[in-house]
Design an enzyme around this catalytic site. Sequence first.
Site, mmCIF file in Angstrom:
data_model
loop_
_atom_site.group_PDB
_atom_site.id
_atom_site.type_symbol
_atom_site.label_atom_id
_atom_site.label_comp_id
_atom_site.label_asym_id
_atom_site.label_seq_id
_atom_site.Cartn_x
_atom_site.Cartn_y
_atom_site.Cartn_z
ATOM 1 N N LEU A 24 0.685 -1.198 -0.088
ATOM 2 C CA LEU A 24 -0.101 -0.250 -0.229
ATOM 3 C C LEU A 24 1.098 1.417 0.076
ATOM 4 O O LEU A 24 0.090 2.247 -0.338
ATOM 5 C CB LEU A 24 -0.602 0.402 0.913
ATOM 6 C CG LEU A 24 -1.817 -1.013 0.741
ATOM 7 C CD1 LEU A 24 -2.428 -0.920 2.631
ATOM 8 C CD2 LEU A 24 -3.208 -1.117 0.344
ATOM 9 N N GLY A 25 1.580 1.339 0.617
ATOM 10 C CA GLY A 25 2.815 2.395 0.429
ATOM 11 C C GLY A 25 3.799 2.396 1.543
ATOM 12 O O GLY A 25 3.774 1.012 2.182
ATOM 13 N N ARG A 26 5.297 3.159 1.110
ATOM 14 C CA ARG A 26 6.218 2.840 2.194
ATOM 15 C C ARG A 26 7.217 4.211 2.478
ATOM 16 O O ARG A 26 6.007 5.305 1.667
ATOM 17 C CB ARG A 26 7.797 2.313 1.146
ATOM 18 C CG ARG A 26 7.701 3.134 -0.509
ATOM 19 C CD ARG A 26 8.817 2.005 -0.603
ATOM 20 N NE ARG A 26 8.548 1.196 -1.715
ATOM 21 C CZ ARG A 26 9.002 -0.523 -1.493
ATOM 22 N NH1 ARG A 26 10.166 0.199 -1.378
ATOM 23 N NH2 ARG A 26 9.071 -0.567 -2.107
ATOM 24 N N GLY A 27 7.871 3.984 3.980
ATOM 25 C CA GLY A 27 8.490 5.109 4.237
ATOM 26 C C GLY A 27 9.827 5.407 4.491
ATOM 27 O O GLY A 27 10.708 4.023 3.700
ATOM 28 N N GLY A 28 10.231 6.068 4.958
ATOM 29 C CA GLY A 28 11.328 6.250 5.932
ATOM 30 C C GLY A 28 11.726 4.944 6.860
ATOM 31 O O GLY A 28 12.394 4.454 7.330
ATOM 32 N N MET A 29 10.522 4.597 7.470
ATOM 33 C CA MET A 29 10.979 3.283 8.477
ATOM 34 C C MET A 29 10.783 2.052 8.065
ATOM 35 O O MET A 29 10.955 1.383 8.828
ATOM 36 C CB MET A 29 10.151 4.279 9.901
ATOM 37 C CG MET A 29 10.733 5.325 10.309
ATOM 38 S SD MET A 29 9.903 5.380 12.293
ATOM 39 C CE MET A 29 10.938 4.047 12.568
ATOM 40 N N VAL A 33 3.214 -0.089 4.591
ATOM 41 C CA VAL A 33 2.358 -0.823 4.865
ATOM 42 C C VAL A 33 1.854 -1.702 3.527
ATOM 43 O O VAL A 33 2.014 -1.331 2.437
ATOM 44 C CB VAL A 33 1.878 0.387 4.991
ATOM 45 C CG1 VAL A 33 0.247 -0.106 4.875
ATOM 46 C CG2 VAL A 33 2.262 1.259 5.948
ATOM 47 N N ASP A 86 1.971 14.193 18.042
ATOM 48 C CA ASP A 86 1.943 13.941 16.637
ATOM 49 C C ASP A 86 0.648 14.383 15.562
ATOM 50 O O ASP A 86 1.198 13.337 14.646
ATOM 51 C CB ASP A 86 3.018 12.696 15.455
ATOM 52 C CG ASP A 86 3.904 13.193 14.878
ATOM 53 O OD1 ASP A 86 4.049 14.223 14.330
ATOM 54 O OD2 ASP A 86 3.924 12.295 14.056
#
Length: 174
Positions: A15-20, A23, A132
């Site tokens: 579904l997605g990706r980030g720096g950490m 998903v 946050d």
Amino acid sequence: MIGHVIGNYRVVRELGRGGMGMVYAAEHVQLGRRAALKMLLPQMSSDPGIVQRFFNEARAASAIDHPGIVEVFDFGTHTDGRAYIVMEMLKGESLEHRLARAPMTPHEGATLVAQVAGALAAAHARGIVHRDLKPDNIFLVPNELVAGGIQVKVLDFGIAKLAGEQGGGMKTQT
């Protein structure tokens, strides 16, 4: 990862990706229940502090019983050592994406703010401070049973402060 089983969930698609981390859309292997599976990158999973913060997200969100907080189903460590959290699969968009499309009417904005305030009040009643809150961590889910037709879901309790935690300093990093 597609097709792998993590805990009781089979990974269906990214579904997605980030720096950490990443998903994935996942499905419970026996129940067929759809879920979102958030998994830390291997280098992040090797840092006990990051893993603790990640699992803190699962504990914080699951401690709050409120329709405006994303529901957590499970969390743990996969056989390859990577930490994961399994939560409800949401259909809709982030408040950030919604605001980028078009301005909201004052009534729409007030309705969403009231829902966010209610969700945060439930968190605060459990001794949890989000720390946050931003448009990207507020998800808008279509729901005709809710005033305005949109149910707010507050996401990402990764840097939440739990009741009883020692120290009041910020734990965030760039």
